[in-house]
Design a protein around this motif. Sequence first.
Motif: not given
Lengths: 461, 461
Positions: A34-47
């Motif tokens: 779901d593209s609405a969660y794109k920033d959250d995916c990046r945040r998880a990767a950074e974490w």
Amino acid sequence: MSQLEAVLAKIDANLDASLERLFEFLRIPSISTDSAYKDDCRRAAEWLANDVKALGFEDAGLRSTGGHPVVLGHAPKPGKRHVMFYGHYDVQPVDPLNLWETPPFEPRITTLPDGRKVITARGACDDKGQVMTFLEACRAWKEVTGSLPVGITLLVEGAEEDGSKFLPEFVEANKDELKSDVVLVCDTGMWDGDTPMITTALRGMVYEEVIVRCANRDLHSGLFGGGAANPIRILARIIADLHDADGRVTLDGFYDGVPETPTQVLEQWKGLGLTEESFLGPIGLSIPAGEKGRMLIEQVQSRPTCDANGVIGGYTGEGAKTVIAAEASAKVSFRLVGDQDPEKISAAFKRHCEARIPADCSVEFVKHKGSRAIQLPYDMPELTAARTALQEEWGKAPVTLGSGGSIPIVGDFKRTLGVDSLLVGFGLDDDRVHSPNEKYDLKSFHKGARSWARILARLAE
Amino acid sequence: MSQLEAVLAKIDANLDASLERLFEFLRIPSISTDSAYKDDCRRAAEWLANDVKALGFEDAGLRSTGGHPVVLGHAPKPGKRHVMFYGHYDVQPVDPLNLWETPPFEPRITTLPDGRKVITARGACDDKGQVMTFLEACRAWKEVTGSLPVGITLLVEGAEEDGSKFLPEFVEANKDELKSDVVLVCDTGMWDGDTPMITTALRGMVYEEVIVRCANRDLHSGLFGGGAANPIRILARIIADLHDADGRVTLDGFYDGVPETPTQVLEQWKGLGLTEESFLGPIGLSIPAGEKGRMLIEQVQSRPTCDANGVIGGYTGEGAKTVIAAEASAKVSFRLVGDQDPEKISAAFKRHCEARIPADCSVEFVKHKGSRAIQLPYDMPELTAARTALQEEWGKAPVTLGSGGSIPIVGDFKRTLGVDSLLVGFGLDDDRVHSPNEKYDLKSFHKGARSWARILARLAE
């Protein structure tokens, strides 16, 4: 106290802190589809990249792909075996949200009626919890000995639940950097709550959507019923005809390349105690629904299958509406084994549908996935090492078995990197992976980390 | 100028004002099947009662039923024939809303590519526009002559699209008050845009919903596929098996009581010019989908039919989800003719489903409707009166034919009140009744009112 014993003691002592870390990770709603969660995916990767930098993966960071970034880091150990760990930080969508008993991204420990303590959250098992079992093992090794026992490359992707679309080209483009002796994957399950399992085969998949179109608009069945083609009736025929009376799939050539399971393997499976009662009972069923004349364990492990995963058409609201729909659609997937060819099966499915479409109606296909089945070699030295380590941790020999699920990237690791994968995971059948109220047993998380600590020790020998 | 000519001239002169009234009526979203619109249904009933109070129905008002109220009023005319007019003020739901080119409850006049002017709105034809043709005829008679030409009872219900659930008991409870010589119904169609039609038979209906339940929760097809029963597959078999290869319905005893159409009637039908091109062409189809060996006109007029009106199960969102659903459901309806027994057919359908449910799965049924077919007598004097009146208005003899649709209450009028119904309507096949962008030709509305004015004159003779 041996070095390994000290590492295991460290994992025990760290359990609360490691749960804190996992909960932080689980609070990030990294839904990849779901593209609405794109920033959250990046945040998880950074974490994740931040968390592992201290563990020996000094260069850990994000690497771009056509979709969500991958987390990649290296911790070389000259003179030792070099392994690559693969997992994913993305999670499944959470709908239907109203069926969750607690919010999916507010992880917590709860106690089941049978007394088991479990971690409840989307991704608790698939795959954040499983990824962290490996990282907690690394952390304990690093804290006790100052370094990791083997060389490790960490590759955690963010689009596994979206079919790992861009990972094969990333692996291809970085194949020198991704060299290793073996890939370790933690995205599979245990045999049961007390018995570890090493997954030695993965079913492939073909996932197709079919849309049947008849009239150019919805019709009143009182005026047109009996004269106008009904797409639901046509679609029902398409789905019903996919199996014969013996439960076999009817597509032309479907069983080409399906191997017979050797008699000695079947004998071994008979001893495993997978029964209608133990396997189907917990989901409220009792009769194996697959091919007649096959054991239940064959039906779900070694035989190819076909399932309609969704269907919709016409009026589906409350009450009665006398409509003949203009169109109806279904999602249909096939699990493949052996040498079954996804392209051929996809083509046979299309012919099967087209043969059942009246000349004045039309059909459209949307392809979602296609991958071959994978069989891992039984004679890998790493398999023996993992078997010994798991036996030591759980006090029982691990079951080595094929899995009904699909992890297509394992095939790419073999094809592109020439490396086999060792699949060890600690999920359980009742983990509600992909469903509301996903959980991961606290025991799986704790003993999973201990298992990896032992496996790393064996791989260092 | 004769009295009738003056009445017709008044209808012509009143056209703009009568459209204004219809638009007011159409703006009220009186969707009977959705409880969210309960107040709107009442508002539509009140609007109608107010409108007709001045037309001679001095006592017109709302009467309670178990559901939405009926509008009832009387305008006696001693010494003359007494007729009861039946129609309905409720409308179908509007979904899918996104397919409407203009908002469903904002009526307007638009021009079709072929030059026809049409009224577009939900209910424009079914049945608000049709009801108003009768009332505008009454209004013109009242304005020109000071009274109505015959005695009239007006009965307009608010739950026809919900199966007229409470109307039979209302009719039973008020049968003395509802006495009349004939019932006039305006809820049917014309033969084509230039040829009026009197409907002399109505198909009956059985409408059932079937819900198939398998596992106690949605399952991951990778873990359980091949072993667990799939309700979509079972439901597809149930729907597919409802017809044989010749398009006949397979339920036990389904054709009991179905009469063969007499040869001379078939010969007459052949002359009507209902062809694949004329009937199926406009909806984008070309091949009759009904029983093999039957003319298209038989398939849609005199033969019983079966249609799946809706189906849903599993994952129907975007993309791919590898789920095996816990349940799947379908709505299935049957159109009945002759002496087919709705109870027997309902029971046969249940047996058909139950025979295809594995022993560890379950099935639930929700019954929505059941009614017998109706054949009206060819020798009614009112039929002759209407035939003459329609011929005079349209310059063509009306077609007298059975209809594929069902108006179950007509059977109750006969059984409870002992009165036959005369079904005259001005809908067209392309009116998109029950679909997005419902319309009613301006010509149907205008000449419909003129037709009723003439019919009332003939019935007064």
